[in-house]
Design an enzyme around this catalytic site. Structure first.
Site, PDB file in Angstrom:
ATOM      1  N   TYR A  48       0.839  -1.198   0.000  1.00  0.00           N
ATOM      2  CA  TYR A  48       0.000   0.000   0.000  1.00  0.00           C
ATOM      3  C   TYR A  48       0.873   1.247   0.000  1.00  0.00           C
ATOM      4  CZ  TYR A  48      -3.145   3.604   1.887  1.00  0.00           C
ATOM      5  OH  TYR A  48      -3.852   4.750   2.088  1.00  0.00           O
ATOM      6  N   ASP A  63       0.446  15.136   6.560  1.00  0.00           N
ATOM      7  CA  ASP A  63      -0.488  14.834   5.475  1.00  0.00           C
ATOM      8  C   ASP A  63      -1.669  15.795   5.533  1.00  0.00           C
ATOM      9  OD1 ASP A  63      -1.945  13.664   3.469  1.00  0.00           O
ATOM     10  OD2 ASP A  63      -2.467  11.861   4.592  1.00  0.00           O
ATOM     11  N   ASP A  90      -2.915   5.488  -2.513  1.00  0.00           N
ATOM     12  CA  ASP A  90      -3.735   6.608  -2.054  1.00  0.00           C
ATOM     13  C   ASP A  90      -3.800   7.648  -3.171  1.00  0.00           C
ATOM     14  OD1 ASP A  90      -4.886   8.745  -0.721  1.00  0.00           O
ATOM     15  OD2 ASP A  90      -3.572   8.617   1.028  1.00  0.00           O
ATOM     16  N   ASP A  92      -5.955  10.329  -2.694  1.00  0.00           N
ATOM     17  CA  ASP A  92      -6.537  11.491  -2.010  1.00  0.00           C
ATOM     18  C   ASP A  92      -7.949  11.777  -2.515  1.00  0.00           C
ATOM     19  OD1 ASP A  92      -4.286  11.937  -0.330  1.00  0.00           O
ATOM     20  OD2 ASP A  92      -3.231  12.841  -2.018  1.00  0.00           O
ATOM     21  N   HIS A 117      -7.524   4.462  -4.009  1.00  0.00           N
ATOM     22  CA  HIS A 117      -8.720   4.920  -3.295  1.00  0.00           C
ATOM     23  C   HIS A 117      -8.869   6.426  -3.402  1.00  0.00           C
ATOM     24  CE1 HIS A 117      -6.722   6.392   0.416  1.00  0.00           C
ATOM     25  NE2 HIS A 117      -6.045   5.264   0.475  1.00  0.00           N
ATOM     26  N   GLU A 119     -11.269   9.703  -1.821  1.00  0.00           N
ATOM     27  CA  GLU A 119     -11.999  10.039  -0.596  1.00  0.00           C
ATOM     28  C   GLU A 119     -12.888  11.250  -0.790  1.00  0.00           C
ATOM     29  OE1 GLU A 119      -8.713  12.496   1.917  1.00  0.00           O
ATOM     30  OE2 GLU A 119      -8.146  10.513   1.201  1.00  0.00           O
ATOM     31  N   CYS A 127      -5.086  14.013   6.786  1.00  0.00           N
ATOM     32  CA  CYS A 127      -5.009  12.609   7.176  1.00  0.00           C
ATOM     33  C   CYS A 127      -6.322  12.198   7.826  1.00  0.00           C
ATOM     34  CB  CYS A 127      -3.844  12.400   8.139  1.00  0.00           C
ATOM     35  SG  CYS A 127      -3.872  10.819   9.012  1.00  0.00           S
ATOM     36  N   ARG A 162     -13.537   5.830  -0.436  1.00  0.00           N
ATOM     37  CA  ARG A 162     -13.352   6.072   0.994  1.00  0.00           C
ATOM     38  C   ARG A 162     -14.237   7.227   1.432  1.00  0.00           C
ATOM     39  NH1 ARG A 162      -7.623   8.113   3.679  1.00  0.00           N
ATOM     40  NH2 ARG A 162      -8.572   9.886   4.749  1.00  0.00           N
ATOM     41  N   GLU A 192     -13.565   5.376   6.858  1.00  0.00           N
ATOM     42  CA  GLU A 192     -12.356   5.763   7.586  1.00  0.00           C
ATOM     43  C   GLU A 192     -12.638   6.141   9.037  1.00  0.00           C
ATOM     44  OE1 GLU A 192      -9.407   5.469   8.151  1.00  0.00           O
ATOM     45  OE2 GLU A 192      -8.169   6.997   7.159  1.00  0.00           O
ATOM     46  N   ASN A 216      -8.708   0.092   7.897  1.00  0.00           N
ATOM     47  CA  ASN A 216      -7.453   0.827   8.012  1.00  0.00           C
ATOM     48  C   ASN A 216      -6.928   0.704   9.446  1.00  0.00           C
ATOM     49  OD1 ASN A 216      -5.288   2.446   7.365  1.00  0.00           O
ATOM     50  ND2 ASN A 216      -6.420   4.372   7.520  1.00  0.00           N
TER      51      ASN A 216
END
Length: 301
Positions: A48, A63, A90, A92, A117, A119, A127, A162, A192, A216
Site C-alpha cells: 500500500y 499529510d 492513495d 486522495d 482509493h 476520498e 489525514c 473512501r 475511515e 485501516n
C-alpha cells in the site's frame, strides 16, 4: 524489478483474485520504493502506498493535502516499478472535481497501480485520523466515483471509495454514503476512522453484502487496534497497515543518529543493521553485475 505483466497474471488481476479469496488481504504501507521492496521480501501479497508516508518522505511534512497529484503519481510509478506485488495507492480526493478525477485515474493507471482509493474530503484534505476534517456533499462524491469508473481503461483496476464522514456526520451517515458510492460503481468501500469496536462492527454489519470492505489499521490512529482474527470475523476484505514502516524507519534512524552525535562514530548502533554487502545484494547489485557481464556494459569512452 517490477513489471506490468499481461493476461490473467497482471498485478491488477492478481489483486482481484486476492480480494475474492475469502481471507483479509494484508497490505503493509510503503513510503518509498525501498520500503515496497522490503514488504515484498517479507512475503506479503500486496503493498500500500501511504499518502501520509509519501508526504512525510518527500517533503518531511504532515499529510495536509500539500502534495500535488503529479507528485503522488510519480511516487506511485516508482513503487509499482520496484516490485512485482499489486500496488494499492492513495489518490486522495482525486485532486479536484470529477473532471480531475478522470485524469487522476488515467495517470495512476499508466503508473502501474493495481488499485487506488478516492476520498470524499474537501480539497485540500487531511489525514483521516486527524481532527478538523470536512467532507463534500455525497452527491458530488457519487459523481466523482462514476467518473472514476468511466475513466478506467483496464476493467481489473480496483477502485476503492473512501468516506471520511464518520468524524463529521456520524457513522450512520458514513454508511449511507458508502452505499451510494457502491451504487456508483466502487469495487471496495472504505469507512475511515471508526473510533470504537462497536462502530467497526456496525459498519461491517450494515455494509455486509453491499461491497467488500477495507479496514485501516492505522498505527496509533483513532481506530482501536483490534486483532486480525476479529477483522476477519467481521468480513473485511482488505486490511491496510499504513505507517508502521515509516515509524520504524524513523525510530531506527533516530537511534543511529543519536549514537553518532554522542560518540562521534556510529559503531555502537551498527549491530543488527544490514552490512554494506547485504544491503547492496538486496537492492539488486548481483542482478546489475549479471547484466553487465551479459551485455558488456562498461564505462563510456
Amino acid at each position: 524489478m517490477g513489471t506490468l505483466l499481461t493476461g490473467s497474471h497482471t498485478p491488477r488481476a492478481r489483486l482481484r483474485e486476492l480480494l475474492a479469496a475469502g481471507e483479509p488481504l494484508v497490505a503493509p504501507g510503503a513510503f518509498d520504493a525501498l520500503t515496497a521492496r522490503l514488504v515484498e521480501e517479507a512475503g506479503f501479497d500486496a503493498v500500500y502506498m501511504t499518502g501520509f508516508g509519501t508526504t512525510a518522505s518527500l517533503i518531511g511534512r504532515p499529510d495536509l493535502g500539500l502534495l500535488t497529484g503529479t507528485e503522488m503519481v510519480d511516487h506511485a510509478r516508482r513503487l509499482a516499478a520496484a516490485v512485482e506485488l499489486p500496488l494499492i495507492a492513495d489518490a486522495d480526493t482525486g485532486y479536484g472535481n470529477a473532471i480531475n478525477v478522470i485524469r487522476t485515474v488515467h495517470l495512476y493507471e499508466q503508473a502501474g497501480v493495481a488499485g487506488l482509493h478516492l476520498e470524499d474530503q474537501v480539497n485540500p484534505k487531511k489525514c483521516g485520523h486527524m481532527a478538523g476534517k470536512a467532507v463534500i456533499p455525497a452527491e458530488e462524491m457519487t459523481g466523482k466515483i462514476r467518473a472514476a469508473v468511466a475513466a478506467r481503461r483496464d476493467p481489473d483496476l480496483v477502485l476503492i471509495a473512501r468516506t471520511d464522514a464518520a468524524a463529521v456526520e456520524g457513522v450512520d451517515a458514513a454508511i449511507a454514503r458508502a452505499r451510494a458510492y457502491a451504487d456508483a460503481g466502487a469495487d471496495l468501500l472504505f469507512v475511515e476512522a471508526p473510533t470504537s469496536e462497536e462502530a467497526i462492527e456496525h459498519v461491517a454489519t450494515k455494509l455486509r453484502g453491499v461491497a467488500p470492505l477495507v479496514f485501516n489499521w492505522a498505527e496509533g490512529g483513532r481506530t482501536p487496534p483490534i486483532p486480525l482474527a476479529r477483522i476477519a470475523e467481521l468480513g473485511f476484505a482488505l486490511v491496510l497497515f499504513p505507517i508502521g514502516t515509516l515509524l520504524a524507519a524513523t525510530a531506527g534512524a533516530r537511534a543511529l543518529l543519536k549514537t553518532l552525535k554522542n560518540d562521534g562514530i556510529p559503531a555502537e548502533a551498527m549491530p543488527g543493521l544490514p552490512t554494506f554487502d547485504e544491503f547492496t545484494d538486496f537492492i539488486g547489485l548481483p542482478e546489475a553485475k549479471t547484466l553487465e557481464a551479459r551485455f558488456g556494459a562498461g564505462e563510456e569512452r
